[in-house]
Design a protein around this motif. Structure first.
Motif, PDB file in Angstrom:
ATOM      1  N   LYS A 146      -7.110  10.585 -14.559  1.00  0.00           N
ATOM      2  CA  LYS A 146      -5.719  10.227 -15.147  1.00  0.00           C
ATOM      3  C   LYS A 146      -4.914   9.024 -14.230  1.00  0.00           C
ATOM      4  O   LYS A 146      -3.867   9.132 -14.060  1.00  0.00           O
ATOM      5  CB  LYS A 146      -4.645  11.491 -15.291  1.00  0.00           C
ATOM      6  CG  LYS A 146      -5.396  12.811 -16.053  1.00  0.00           C
ATOM      7  CD  LYS A 146      -4.338  13.667 -16.375  1.00  0.00           C
ATOM      8  CE  LYS A 146      -4.924  14.700 -17.281  1.00  0.00           C
ATOM      9  NZ  LYS A 146      -3.907  15.671 -17.675  1.00  0.00           N
ATOM     10  N   TRP A 147      -6.158   8.268 -13.873  1.00  0.00           N
ATOM     11  CA  TRP A 147      -5.611   7.108 -12.851  1.00  0.00           C
ATOM     12  C   TRP A 147      -4.558   6.189 -13.780  1.00  0.00           C
ATOM     13  O   TRP A 147      -3.579   5.602 -13.215  1.00  0.00           O
ATOM     14  CB  TRP A 147      -6.861   6.269 -12.764  1.00  0.00           C
ATOM     15  CG  TRP A 147      -6.536   5.068 -11.649  1.00  0.00           C
ATOM     16  CD1 TRP A 147      -6.140   4.059 -12.022  1.00  0.00           C
ATOM     17  CD2 TRP A 147      -6.753   5.098 -10.223  1.00  0.00           C
ATOM     18  NE1 TRP A 147      -6.123   3.053 -10.597  1.00  0.00           N
ATOM     19  CE2 TRP A 147      -6.384   4.007  -9.844  1.00  0.00           C
ATOM     20  CE3 TRP A 147      -7.097   6.133  -9.330  1.00  0.00           C
ATOM     21  CZ2 TRP A 147      -6.472   3.429  -8.377  1.00  0.00           C
ATOM     22  CZ3 TRP A 147      -7.059   5.696  -7.981  1.00  0.00           C
ATOM     23  CH2 TRP A 147      -6.925   4.657  -7.633  1.00  0.00           C
ATOM     24  N   ASP A 148      -4.647   6.426 -15.070  1.00  0.00           N
ATOM     25  CA  ASP A 148      -4.105   5.465 -16.011  1.00  0.00           C
ATOM     26  C   ASP A 148      -2.498   6.205 -16.231  1.00  0.00           C
ATOM     27  O   ASP A 148      -1.744   5.484 -16.655  1.00  0.00           O
ATOM     28  CB  ASP A 148      -4.312   5.229 -17.332  1.00  0.00           C
ATOM     29  CG  ASP A 148      -4.783   6.750 -18.082  1.00  0.00           C
ATOM     30  OD1 ASP A 148      -5.458   7.601 -17.297  1.00  0.00           O
ATOM     31  OD2 ASP A 148      -4.301   7.148 -18.883  1.00  0.00           O
ATOM     32  N   GLU A 149      -2.365   7.391 -15.747  1.00  0.00           N
ATOM     33  CA  GLU A 149      -1.047   7.841 -15.930  1.00  0.00           C
ATOM     34  C   GLU A 149      -0.041   7.774 -14.643  1.00  0.00           C
ATOM     35  O   GLU A 149       0.915   8.405 -14.608  1.00  0.00           O
ATOM     36  CB  GLU A 149      -1.183   9.388 -16.142  1.00  0.00           C
ATOM     37  CG  GLU A 149      -1.797   9.377 -17.710  1.00  0.00           C
ATOM     38  CD  GLU A 149      -1.745  11.021 -18.026  1.00  0.00           C
ATOM     39  OE1 GLU A 149      -1.330  11.914 -17.336  1.00  0.00           O
ATOM     40  OE2 GLU A 149      -2.203  11.510 -19.214  1.00  0.00           O
ATOM     41  N   THR A 150      -0.356   6.982 -13.701  1.00  0.00           N
ATOM     42  CA  THR A 150       0.310   6.977 -12.380  1.00  0.00           C
ATOM     43  C   THR A 150       0.536   5.645 -11.936  1.00  0.00           C
ATOM     44  O   THR A 150      -0.288   4.560 -12.191  1.00  0.00           O
ATOM     45  CB  THR A 150      -0.304   8.032 -11.450  1.00  0.00           C
ATOM     46  OG1 THR A 150       0.637   7.913 -10.062  1.00  0.00           O
ATOM     47  CG2 THR A 150      -1.741   7.615 -11.085  1.00  0.00           C
ATOM     48  N   THR A 151       1.702   5.342 -11.381  1.00  0.00           N
ATOM     49  CA  THR A 151       1.981   4.064 -10.312  1.00  0.00           C
ATOM     50  C   THR A 151       1.502   4.125  -9.013  1.00  0.00           C
ATOM     51  O   THR A 151       1.548   3.306  -8.318  1.00  0.00           O
ATOM     52  CB  THR A 151       3.481   3.602 -10.551  1.00  0.00           C
ATOM     53  OG1 THR A 151       4.228   4.508 -10.163  1.00  0.00           O
ATOM     54  CG2 THR A 151       3.528   3.177 -12.020  1.00  0.00           C
ATOM     55  N   ALA A 152       1.184   5.536  -8.518  1.00  0.00           N
ATOM     56  CA  ALA A 152       0.816   5.642  -7.399  1.00  0.00           C
ATOM     57  C   ALA A 152      -0.032   6.709  -6.846  1.00  0.00           C
ATOM     58  O   ALA A 152      -0.183   7.808  -6.273  1.00  0.00           O
ATOM     59  CB  ALA A 152       2.130   6.157  -6.554  1.00  0.00           C
ATOM     60  N   GLU A 169      -8.623  -3.351  -2.920  1.00  0.00           N
ATOM     61  CA  GLU A 169      -7.693  -4.623  -3.204  1.00  0.00           C
ATOM     62  C   GLU A 169      -6.609  -4.126  -4.259  1.00  0.00           C
ATOM     63  O   GLU A 169      -5.358  -4.662  -4.091  1.00  0.00           O
ATOM     64  CB  GLU A 169      -8.469  -5.592  -4.160  1.00  0.00           C
ATOM     65  CG  GLU A 169      -9.430  -6.222  -3.318  1.00  0.00           C
ATOM     66  CD  GLU A 169     -10.375  -7.297  -3.855  1.00  0.00           C
ATOM     67  OE1 GLU A 169     -10.471  -7.430  -5.219  1.00  0.00           O
ATOM     68  OE2 GLU A 169     -11.423  -7.690  -3.242  1.00  0.00           O
ATOM     69  N   ALA A 170      -6.641  -3.229  -5.084  1.00  0.00           N
ATOM     70  CA  ALA A 170      -5.699  -2.392  -5.925  1.00  0.00           C
ATOM     71  C   ALA A 170      -4.692  -2.072  -4.925  1.00  0.00           C
ATOM     72  O   ALA A 170      -3.364  -2.199  -5.078  1.00  0.00           O
ATOM     73  CB  ALA A 170      -6.114  -1.587  -6.837  1.00  0.00           C
ATOM     74  N   ALA A 223       0.710  -1.028   0.176  1.00  0.00           N
ATOM     75  CA  ALA A 223       0.248  -0.086  -0.029  1.00  0.00           C
ATOM     76  C   ALA A 223       0.797   1.201  -0.044  1.00  0.00           C
ATOM     77  O   ALA A 223       0.620   2.142  -0.564  1.00  0.00           O
ATOM     78  CB  ALA A 223      -0.841   0.054   1.238  1.00  0.00           C
ATOM     79  N   THR A 224       1.761   1.189   0.517  1.00  0.00           N
ATOM     80  CA  THR A 224       2.913   2.302   0.520  1.00  0.00           C
ATOM     81  C   THR A 224       3.518   2.827  -0.640  1.00  0.00           C
ATOM     82  O   THR A 224       3.489   3.642  -1.073  1.00  0.00           O
ATOM     83  CB  THR A 224       4.223   2.187   1.752  1.00  0.00           C
ATOM     84  OG1 THR A 224       3.513   1.973   2.908  1.00  0.00           O
ATOM     85  CG2 THR A 224       4.990   3.460   1.696  1.00  0.00           C
ATOM     86  N   ALA A 225       3.638   1.600  -1.502  1.00  0.00           N
ATOM     87  CA  ALA A 225       4.321   1.641  -2.793  1.00  0.00           C
ATOM     88  C   ALA A 225       3.186   2.288  -3.742  1.00  0.00           C
ATOM     89  O   ALA A 225       3.263   2.747  -4.810  1.00  0.00           O
ATOM     90  CB  ALA A 225       4.830   0.194  -3.334  1.00  0.00           C
ATOM     91  N   PHE A 226       1.911   1.878  -3.435  1.00  0.00           N
ATOM     92  CA  PHE A 226       0.620   2.452  -4.254  1.00  0.00           C
ATOM     93  C   PHE A 226       0.646   3.738  -3.812  1.00  0.00           C
ATOM     94  O   PHE A 226      -0.267   4.576  -4.575  1.00  0.00           O
ATOM     95  CB  PHE A 226      -0.535   1.630  -3.755  1.00  0.00           C
ATOM     96  CG  PHE A 226      -1.701   1.774  -4.309  1.00  0.00           C
ATOM     97  CD1 PHE A 226      -1.901   1.319  -5.627  1.00  0.00           C
ATOM     98  CD2 PHE A 226      -2.628   2.624  -3.771  1.00  0.00           C
ATOM     99  CE1 PHE A 226      -3.263   1.536  -6.162  1.00  0.00           C
ATOM    100  CE2 PHE A 226      -3.943   2.802  -4.415  1.00  0.00           C
ATOM    101  CZ  PHE A 226      -4.204   2.329  -5.597  1.00  0.00           C
ATOM    102  N   GLY A 227       1.126   4.439  -2.623  1.00  0.00           N
ATOM    103  CA  GLY A 227       1.011   5.860  -2.393  1.00  0.00           C
ATOM    104  C   GLY A 227       0.213   6.026  -1.061  1.00  0.00           C
ATOM    105  O   GLY A 227       0.284   7.318  -0.586  1.00  0.00           O
TER     106      GLY A 227
END
Ligand SMILES: Nc1nc2c(ncn2[C@@H]2O[C@H](COP(=O)(O)OP(=O)(O)OP(=O)(O)O)[C@@H](O)[C@H]2O)c(=O)[nH]1
Ligand SMILES: [Mg+2]
Length: 330
Positions: free
Chosen positions: A274-280, A318-319, A76-80
């Motif tokens: 712009k969810w598609d433009e970020t990894t976090a 879950e994501a 979850a931290t890597a997810f931001g």
């Protein structure tokens, strides 16, 4: 977790008090209007931090998280997601029967996702068939996707058979009017340009027969303290519900700055674009959760109308914990 009840006459005052008393990472457990103003129940994340002990039971601090929560916290931290939100999830898990003192309890990931999903409020009224939001204004910083999101929402409403009108207050940016007029023409929806609050009121009266009226606005920097009150005045005159578009890749500190600036407009919901433009995306998502604001949609691309999803708390949770990858792999 240390919970504090904070009351103030206005929401911005109550939020300022929360920040002063519980810190900028405070988690809003409950926000409601009372006869005296606003009541916020806030949790201070620092107060909730559990101490992990080493194997001998000593006081050495091995990690910020209990061992059974560590891998989820890492994902979850890597997810931001910010520590404040993760602390709330961990704290809730500590109050259940799952085993958190060591890794391996198979019940932990699913329960963690359920708890996080419970913290993510979903705003359905933006799109429900019996929505209370007839007039919806899209607001937010420059270039976050307000006009594109408006076109997506309006096209979806048309597809549901609703009568739609599109208005714009964005007469500031060159070509903004033409951009939206093109979308309105494509979906054969009436389109009006409003320069003032009076224009807006008149246009709303003219389209009183419509099921939905979408209002586009000029993108404003959260630091533009002159323009935002003007926008607030216009939207109040039109009694518009307000949807904030926030780019999902916005860093936590910047997302908080945007929320600080736009909350006085009385935000009804947030759409993460712009969810598609970020990894976090968790930094922006976490800032929304901290404020107790409801999420309406997540935008996942430039295509109108398909690249928009209704916010789904369980799938988002879950994501965040990377459980979808786990499910796909098992
Ligand atoms: N990748 C991606 N691009 C998007 C998304 N939403 C909008 N865009 C793109 O972002 C750019 C800006 O979109 P607009 O809708 O014009 O943004 P805006 O907030 O209305 O911009 P201003 O009116 O100038 O403040 C365009 O190129 C859009 O196609 C999204 O969800 N994902
Ligand atoms: Mg625009």
């Amino acid at each position: 977790m240390l919970l504090k009840r904070i009351e103030a006459k206005t929401l911005p005052d109550a939020l300022a008090k929360v920040r002063a008393e519980c810190g900028g990472d405070a988690l809003l457990v409950e926000t409601k209007q009372t006869p005296r103003g606003y009541l916020i129940v806030a949790a201070s994340p620092q107060a909730a931090a559990p101490r992990a002990l080493d194997q001998a039971g000593g006081a050495a601090l091995l990690s910020k998280w209990t061992r059974g929560f560590q891998s989820l916290a890492d994902a979850a931290t890597a997810f931001g997601l910010p520590d404040s939100v993760l602390r709330a999830v961990e704290k809730a898990l500590l109050g259940t029967r799952v085993e958190l003192s060591r890794p391996g309890d198979p019940a932990v990931p699913g329960l963690a996702a359920k708890v996080l999903a419970g913290l993510l409020r979903r705003e359905r009224r933006v799109e429900d068939a019996d929505a209370t939001f007839r007039t919806l204004a899209l607001v937010g910083p420059t270039g976050v996707g307000k006009t594109t999101t408006l076109a997506k929402l309006a096209a979806r409403a048309k597809d549901r058979g609703e009568r739609v009108a599109i208005l714009t207050l964005d007469t500031y940016r060159m070509a903004a009017v033409e951009q939206l007029r093109a979308y309105a023409d494509l979906m054969a929806a009436p389109f009006e340009v409003c320069f003032t609050a009076t224009d807006l009121r008149r246009a709303l009266q003219q389209h009183a027969d419509k099921d939905r009226v979408y209002v586009d606005t000029t993108g404003r920097s959260p630091r533009d303290r002159d323009a935002l009150p003007l926008l607030e005045g216009n939207l109040r005159a039109g009694q518009c519900a307000t949807l904030l578009c926030l780019a999902a890749g916005t860093r936590a500190a910047d997302a908080r700055l945007v929320l600080d600036a736009y909350e006085p407009l009385g935000l009804d919901a947030v759409c993460l674009t712009k969810w598609d433009e970020t990894t976090a995306p968790g930094e922006a998502l976490g800032a929304v959760v901290e404020r107790g604001l409801p999420l309406s949609h997540v935008c996942v691309g430039q295509e109108v109308p398909q690249d928009i999803l209704a916010a789904a708390p369980q799938a988002l949770a879950e994501a965040a914990f990377d459980l979808q990858a786990e499910k796909a792999a098992s």
